[in-house]
Motif scaffolding. Structure first.
Motif, PDB file in Angstrom:
ATOM      1  N   CYS A  88      -6.897  -0.782   0.298  1.00 43.02           N
ATOM      2  CA  CYS A  88      -5.998  -1.420   1.258  1.00 43.02           C
ATOM      3  C   CYS A  88      -6.808  -1.886   2.449  1.00 43.02           C
ATOM      4  O   CYS A  88      -7.554  -1.104   3.043  1.00 43.02           O
ATOM      5  CB  CYS A  88      -4.915  -0.434   1.694  1.00 43.02           C
ATOM      6  N   CYS A 121       0.840  -1.190   0.000  1.00 44.54           N
ATOM      7  CA  CYS A 121       0.000   0.000   0.000  1.00 44.54           C
ATOM      8  C   CYS A 121       0.878   1.244   0.000  1.00 44.54           C
ATOM      9  O   CYS A 121       1.751   1.381   0.863  1.00 44.54           O
ATOM     10  CB  CYS A 121      -0.902  -0.001   1.234  1.00 44.54           C
ATOM     11  N   CYS A 144      -5.540   0.214   5.844  1.00 41.12           N
ATOM     12  CA  CYS A 144      -5.798   1.639   6.089  1.00 41.12           C
ATOM     13  C   CYS A 144      -6.994   2.169   5.316  1.00 41.12           C
ATOM     14  O   CYS A 144      -7.413   3.301   5.545  1.00 41.12           O
ATOM     15  CB  CYS A 144      -4.554   2.472   5.756  1.00 41.12           C
ATOM     16  N   CYS A 193       0.249   3.162   3.531  1.00 39.40           N
ATOM     17  CA  CYS A 193       0.626   2.652   4.859  1.00 39.40           C
ATOM     18  C   CYS A 193       1.663   1.544   4.834  1.00 39.40           C
ATOM     19  O   CYS A 193       2.144   1.140   5.880  1.00 39.40           O
ATOM     20  CB  CYS A 193      -0.620   2.186   5.620  1.00 39.40           C
TER      21      CYS A 193
HETATM   22 ZN   LIG Z   1      -2.813   0.907   3.398  1.00 41.06          ZN
END
Ligand SMILES: [Zn+2]
Ligand SMILES: [Zn+2]
Lengths: 90, 236
Positions: free
Chosen positions: A18, A4, A21, A7
């Motif tokens: 994702c 991601c 997050c 994050c």
């Molecule tokens: Zn993420």
């Protein structure tokens, strides 16, 4: 994209977000390009003041599967979720 | 090149491996371990240390310079995730308590701009600006939520949960309610404050707010602790 960009968590193949997050990864590269465009304008001052006037709009393309207008450069169509084309962002 | 390892699951920490001559700058209170060969200097990049030393919500934002060779590990005092944000000439704004460290190619702004002064016990949210080239590492309390906003798209983030956002984004603070008796997430405060952030750009959000965590803990203290506690000007 296997991680991601927001994050760093490992991304689940086939998902357009994702799981850690919640980031929408299909629009990430376009939005980030829009952010970077704020810094690449010739009117840029030494203080990195973004120039909002010269802001560049997102470019669009047509999804080959469903025909929706989708941002250029996305891997998965935000409308139908199918892969637009194989492409590595980084 | 500095090598980084983000370690852990629910309580992440990050190790930087510095070569001879490589430096990073970091928040001194978040260093948990280092090689003896790594030196720490309380010397601010660009000579801006003075303005950064000011008191912020009971803690200080101490910038230290760490020089290799060797390893240095940063962590937070609470569970959460370590987020690596690479800068390519762009800038980000970070809630100042969340900053761990950055590479030497990154500059930080001397002015810790306060967003919404008068809220959250009067001090508002202090934001540090980082610009340049290199990685910035920040800590998300409890975990991280994030939003990728298109041009003109907006989101309202509860003020104490705001972690970081792209520098170019416009922000404004709004308040809902004005009753001193509102109890939100265990804390009594004068309403609920949101920071509205407008795209294009990226927004990172803490999963835990330190104020709400403190509020929960205080409410569970034994009665023998006294009749109440004053936190941020509010009686709890
Ligand atoms: Zn993420
Ligand atoms: Zn489609």
């Amino acid at each position: 994209m296997d991680k991601c960009p927001m994050c760093g968590a490992r991304l689940q193949q086939g998902l357009n977000y994702c799981e850690a997050c919640g980031a929408d990864i299909t629009i990430y590269q376009n939005v980030y390009n829009d952010v970077l465009n704020n810094y690449s304008q010739p009117t840029q001052t030494p203080g990195y003041q973004p120039s909002y006037q010269a802001y560049q709009q997102t470019q669009y393309q047509t999804c080959p599967h469903c025909g929706a207008q989708i941002p250029q450069g996305v891997q998965f169509c935000p409308n139908c979720g199918k892969e637009v084309k194989k492409r590595h962002f980084w | 090149m500095v090598e980084y390892r983000i370690l852990g699951y629910d309580m992440q920490h990050v190790r930087a491996y510095l070569q001879q001559g490589e430096t990073i700058f970091g928040e001194g209170g978040h260093v948990v371990a280092k090689s003896p060969s790594v030196s720490i200097a309380f010397k601010a990049q660009g000579g801006l240390l003075k303005s950064l030393e000011r008191e912020i919500t009971g803690s200080r934002f101490f910038i230290t310079e760490l020089a290799g060779p060797g390893m240095v590990e940063f962590s937070s005092f609470l569970p959460g995730r370590v987020i690596q944000i690479p800068l390519e000439g762009n800038g980000i704004k970070v809630e100042s308590n969340s900053f761990l460290f950055a590479e030497s190619g990154v500059q930080y702004s001397a002015s810790l701009a306060s967003l919404g002064a008068g809220i959250l016990g009067g001090e508002g949210i202090f934001l540090a600006t980082f610009r340049g080239r290199g990685n910035v590492f920040v800590h998300a309390l409890g975990g991280v939520s994030s939003y990728v906003l298109k041009q003109g798209e907006e989101i309202e983030v509860e003020a104490e949960h705001l972690l970081a956002f792209d520098e170019n984004m416009q922000v404004s603070v709004t308040r809902l309610g004005n009753l001193r008796t509102m109890i939100l997430g265990a804390i009594e405060q004068e309403g609920l404050f949101f920071v509205k952030v407008t795209g294009p750009g990226r927004v990172w959000v803490h999963n835990v707010s330190i104020g709400q965590l403190v509020g929960k803990i205080v409410r569970n203290l034994p009665a023998s602790q006294g009749p109440g506690l004053n936190i941020g000007g509010f009686q709890i």
